[in-house]
Design an enzyme around this catalytic site. Structure first.
Site, PDB file in Angstrom:
ATOM      1  N   MET A  92       0.842  -1.205   0.000  1.00 32.98           N
ATOM      2  CA  MET A  92       0.000   0.000   0.000  1.00 32.98           C
ATOM      3  C   MET A  92       0.880   1.259   0.000  1.00 32.98           C
ATOM      4  O   MET A  92       0.387   2.352   0.264  1.00 32.98           O
ATOM      5  CB  MET A  92      -0.939  -0.001   1.202  1.00 32.98           C
ATOM      6  CG  MET A  92      -1.890  -1.201   1.192  1.00 32.98           C
ATOM      7  SD  MET A  92      -3.406  -0.930   2.100  1.00 32.98           S
ATOM      8  CE  MET A  92      -2.779  -0.593   3.725  1.00 32.98           C
ATOM      9  N   GLY A 140      11.097  -2.417   5.590  1.00 29.27           N
ATOM     10  CA  GLY A 140      10.368  -3.689   5.508  1.00 29.27           C
ATOM     11  C   GLY A 140       9.943  -3.964   4.066  1.00 29.27           C
ATOM     12  O   GLY A 140      10.168  -5.057   3.528  1.00 29.27           O
ATOM     13  N   HIS A 141       9.333  -2.955   3.437  1.00 28.92           N
ATOM     14  CA  HIS A 141       8.933  -3.116   2.032  1.00 28.92           C
ATOM     15  C   HIS A 141      10.161  -3.390   1.149  1.00 28.92           C
ATOM     16  O   HIS A 141      10.140  -4.259   0.279  1.00 28.92           O
ATOM     17  CB  HIS A 141       8.270  -1.834   1.514  1.00 28.92           C
ATOM     18  CG  HIS A 141       6.966  -1.484   2.166  1.00 28.92           C
ATOM     19  ND1 HIS A 141       6.812  -0.361   2.946  1.00 28.92           N
ATOM     20  CD2 HIS A 141       5.756  -2.106   2.150  1.00 28.92           C
ATOM     21  CE1 HIS A 141       5.558  -0.294   3.372  1.00 28.92           C
ATOM     22  NE2 HIS A 141       4.903  -1.340   2.917  1.00 28.92           N
ATOM     23  N   GLY A 144       5.132 -10.040   4.023  1.00 28.25           N
ATOM     24  CA  GLY A 144       5.843  -9.942   5.287  1.00 28.25           C
ATOM     25  C   GLY A 144       5.134 -10.688   6.415  1.00 28.25           C
ATOM     26  O   GLY A 144       3.899 -10.728   6.470  1.00 28.25           O
ATOM     27  N   ASP A 188       2.418  -9.049   8.899  1.00 29.26           N
ATOM     28  CA  ASP A 188       0.980  -9.329   8.792  1.00 29.26           C
ATOM     29  C   ASP A 188       0.823 -10.839   8.717  1.00 29.26           C
ATOM     30  O   ASP A 188       0.537 -11.407   7.659  1.00 29.26           O
ATOM     31  CB  ASP A 188       0.418  -8.628   7.558  1.00 29.26           C
ATOM     32  CG  ASP A 188       0.628  -7.127   7.619  1.00 29.26           C
ATOM     33  OD1 ASP A 188      -0.179  -6.447   8.264  1.00 29.26           O
ATOM     34  OD2 ASP A 188       1.636  -6.626   7.069  1.00 29.26           O
ATOM     35  N   VAL A 244      10.855  -6.850   9.700  1.00 27.31           N
ATOM     36  CA  VAL A 244      11.969  -5.901   9.757  1.00 27.31           C
ATOM     37  C   VAL A 244      11.621  -4.851  10.808  1.00 27.31           C
ATOM     38  O   VAL A 244      10.504  -4.313  10.819  1.00 27.31           O
ATOM     39  CB  VAL A 244      12.211  -5.247   8.380  1.00 27.31           C
ATOM     40  CG1 VAL A 244      13.332  -4.228   8.455  1.00 27.31           C
ATOM     41  CG2 VAL A 244      12.513  -6.318   7.340  1.00 27.31           C
ATOM     42  N   MET A 256       8.615  -2.150  11.743  1.00 27.72           N
ATOM     43  CA  MET A 256       8.379  -1.061  10.785  1.00 27.72           C
ATOM     44  C   MET A 256       6.966  -1.142  10.238  1.00 27.72           C
ATOM     45  O   MET A 256       6.452  -2.232   9.985  1.00 27.72           O
ATOM     46  CB  MET A 256       9.388  -1.138   9.654  1.00 27.72           C
ATOM     47  CG  MET A 256      10.755  -0.750  10.122  1.00 27.72           C
ATOM     48  SD  MET A 256      11.824  -0.445   8.735  1.00 27.72           S
ATOM     49  CE  MET A 256      13.326  -0.087   9.624  1.00 27.72           C
ATOM     50  N   SER A 257       6.350   0.025  10.084  1.00 30.19           N
ATOM     51  CA  SER A 257       4.991   0.099   9.546  1.00 30.19           C
ATOM     52  C   SER A 257       4.773   1.495   8.987  1.00 30.19           C
ATOM     53  O   SER A 257       5.257   2.476   9.567  1.00 30.19           O
ATOM     54  CB  SER A 257       3.982  -0.169  10.667  1.00 30.19           C
ATOM     55  OG  SER A 257       2.687   0.247  10.260  1.00 30.19           O
TER      56      SER A 257
HETATM   57  P1  AMP Z   1       1.598  -2.735   3.496  1.00 33.45           P
HETATM   58  O1  AMP Z   1       2.107  -1.708   2.542  1.00 33.45           O
HETATM   59  O2  AMP Z   1       1.644  -2.297   4.918  1.00 33.45           O
HETATM   60  O3  AMP Z   1       0.296  -3.344   3.067  1.00 33.45           O
HETATM   61  O4  AMP Z   1       2.654  -3.921   3.440  1.00 33.45           O
HETATM   62  C1  AMP Z   1       3.040  -4.508   2.233  1.00 33.45           C
HETATM   63  C2  AMP Z   1       3.816  -5.773   2.519  1.00 33.45           C
HETATM   64  O5  AMP Z   1       4.963  -5.452   3.301  1.00 33.45           O
HETATM   65  C3  AMP Z   1       3.023  -6.798   3.331  1.00 33.45           C
HETATM   66  O6  AMP Z   1       3.318  -8.102   2.849  1.00 33.45           O
HETATM   67  C4  AMP Z   1       3.539  -6.591   4.730  1.00 33.45           C
HETATM   68  O7  AMP Z   1       3.448  -7.738   5.546  1.00 33.45           O
HETATM   69  C5  AMP Z   1       4.979  -6.251   4.449  1.00 33.45           C
HETATM   70  N1  AMP Z   1       5.547  -5.512   5.572  1.00 33.45           N
HETATM   71  C6  AMP Z   1       5.093  -4.372   6.125  1.00 33.45           C
HETATM   72  N2  AMP Z   1       5.855  -4.015   7.180  1.00 33.45           N
HETATM   73  C7  AMP Z   1       6.805  -4.973   7.301  1.00 33.45           C
HETATM   74  C8  AMP Z   1       7.902  -5.203   8.199  1.00 33.45           C
HETATM   75  N3  AMP Z   1       8.153  -4.362   9.199  1.00 33.45           N
HETATM   76  N4  AMP Z   1       8.661  -6.293   8.012  1.00 33.45           N
HETATM   77  C9  AMP Z   1       8.411  -7.171   7.018  1.00 33.45           C
HETATM   78  N5  AMP Z   1       7.407  -7.014   6.131  1.00 33.45           N
HETATM   79  C10 AMP Z   1       6.613  -5.936   6.263  1.00 33.45           C
END
Ligand code: AMP
Length: 283
Positions: free
Chosen positions: A21, A27-28, A138, A141, A167, A175-176
């Site tokens: 997103m 992490g990404h 990741g 989630d 991560v 990380m978020s």
């Molecule tokens: P998002 O943009 O938050 O929907 O995340 C996109 C992808 O990145 C998903 O598969 C998440 O699980 C992964 N992700 C987000 N934060 C982390 C993190 N801190 N460590 C590993 N993967 C992550």
């Protein structure tokens, strides 16, 4: 996107997809680098998927910075950033939903009704548009990863799902993109999620094996953090996501906490060093 991906396949290139997103962090980027190791080309989808947000959630204020994301993706060797408009993904008349009923029902699925149907529906569309050889998600989630593994097994999708470890920031916070919502004084409470995972491991090492007692102790700890409200604290089997009574090699601690009434954070961790990844591989 579909034509570009088909062109690559015709030229015998392999493809990895990283659904996101946006508002990228390390992490990404770690998922994208993993994609580069696995496949010839990496496609990153950047789509703030409206149907996975409930009423009153943060769809409208979800952080966005397309130019920065584009630069970061380029810097780790991503070949294509796929960022469709919502109306292109959900044109008038759209009415199909993909649902994984069991694994998506509890935990975040209980607090966020409809969330995982939104996730599986958009990921199904992305898989059909890109038709990747690998898709990387990741463990941050963890429930989402389980739901997607189940969907791919159940619907015979020819894509290999790869999970990537969480991560973390130097201080341990997972990380978020949503960490930008945290005020400096809320960071301490946010760190409590990671501390709860470490505490659970310590208690287990000290001989605690009863899941209910361990869960209650972790709840007490989380409630002692300033401004923290518990959404859930669960000790589950990492494969079925069912609550456990006794801790074993498959136990995963799953946490969701609201900080300052506004910022909902999730984190999770295995309590022993054994991995459950292999159990998901088709026999
Ligand atoms: P998002 O943009 O938050 O929907 O995340 C996109 C992808 O990145 C998903 O598969 C998440 O699980 C992964 N992700 C987000 N934060 C982390 C993190 N801190 N460590 C590993 N993967 C992550």
């Amino acid at each position: 996107m579909a034509q570009w991906a088909a062109g690559l396949r015709a030229a015998d290139s392999t493809l990895a997809l990283v659904p996101t997103m946006g508002f990228f962090h390390e992490g990404h980027l770690a998922l994208m680098r993993r994609g580069r190791e696995l496949a010839d080309k990496v496609v990153v989808s950047l789509f703030v998927n409206p149907i996975q947000f409930g009423p009153g959630e943060d769809l409208d204020r979800y952080p966005r910075d397309f130019e920065r994301d584009r630069r970061l993706a380029e810097s780790v060797g991503v070949s294509a950033l796929f960022s469709p408009e919502p109306v292109a993904m959900y044109p008038p008349g759209f009415q199909t939903s993909v649902a994984v009923s069991g694994l998506g029902a509890g935990l975040c699925g209980a607090s966020r009704p409809g969330h995982f149907n939104g996730v599986t529906t958009v990921v199904a569309k992305l898989f059909n548009i890109v038709r990747p050889d690998w898709a990387i998600f990741g463990e941050k989630d963890f429930q989402q990863l389980a739901v997607i593994r189940r969907m791919v097994l159940d619907l015979d999708w020819p894509v290999k799902i790869v999970g990537h470890p969480i991560v973390r920031e130097a201080d341990g916070l997972a990380m978020s993109s949503r960490n930008v919502y945290l005020r400096p004084d809320e960071r301490e409470a946010a760190l409590g999620l990671r501390r709860a995972i470490l505490k659970a491991r310590e208690l287990l090492a000290a001989g605690w094996t009863d899941a209910a007692a361990l869960g209650a102790e972790l709840e007490r700890f989380l409630l002692s953090l300033h401004g923290a409200q518990i959404d859930y604290v669960r000790l589950v089997d990492a494969l079925t996501l069912q609550e456990q009574t006794k801790i074993d090699g498959r136990t995963r601690l799953m946490l969701a906490v609201r900080i300052g009434g506004r910022v909902r954070l999730i984190d999770n961790g295995a309590l022993t060093s054994s991995s459950t990844e292999a159990a998901w591989l088709p026999s």
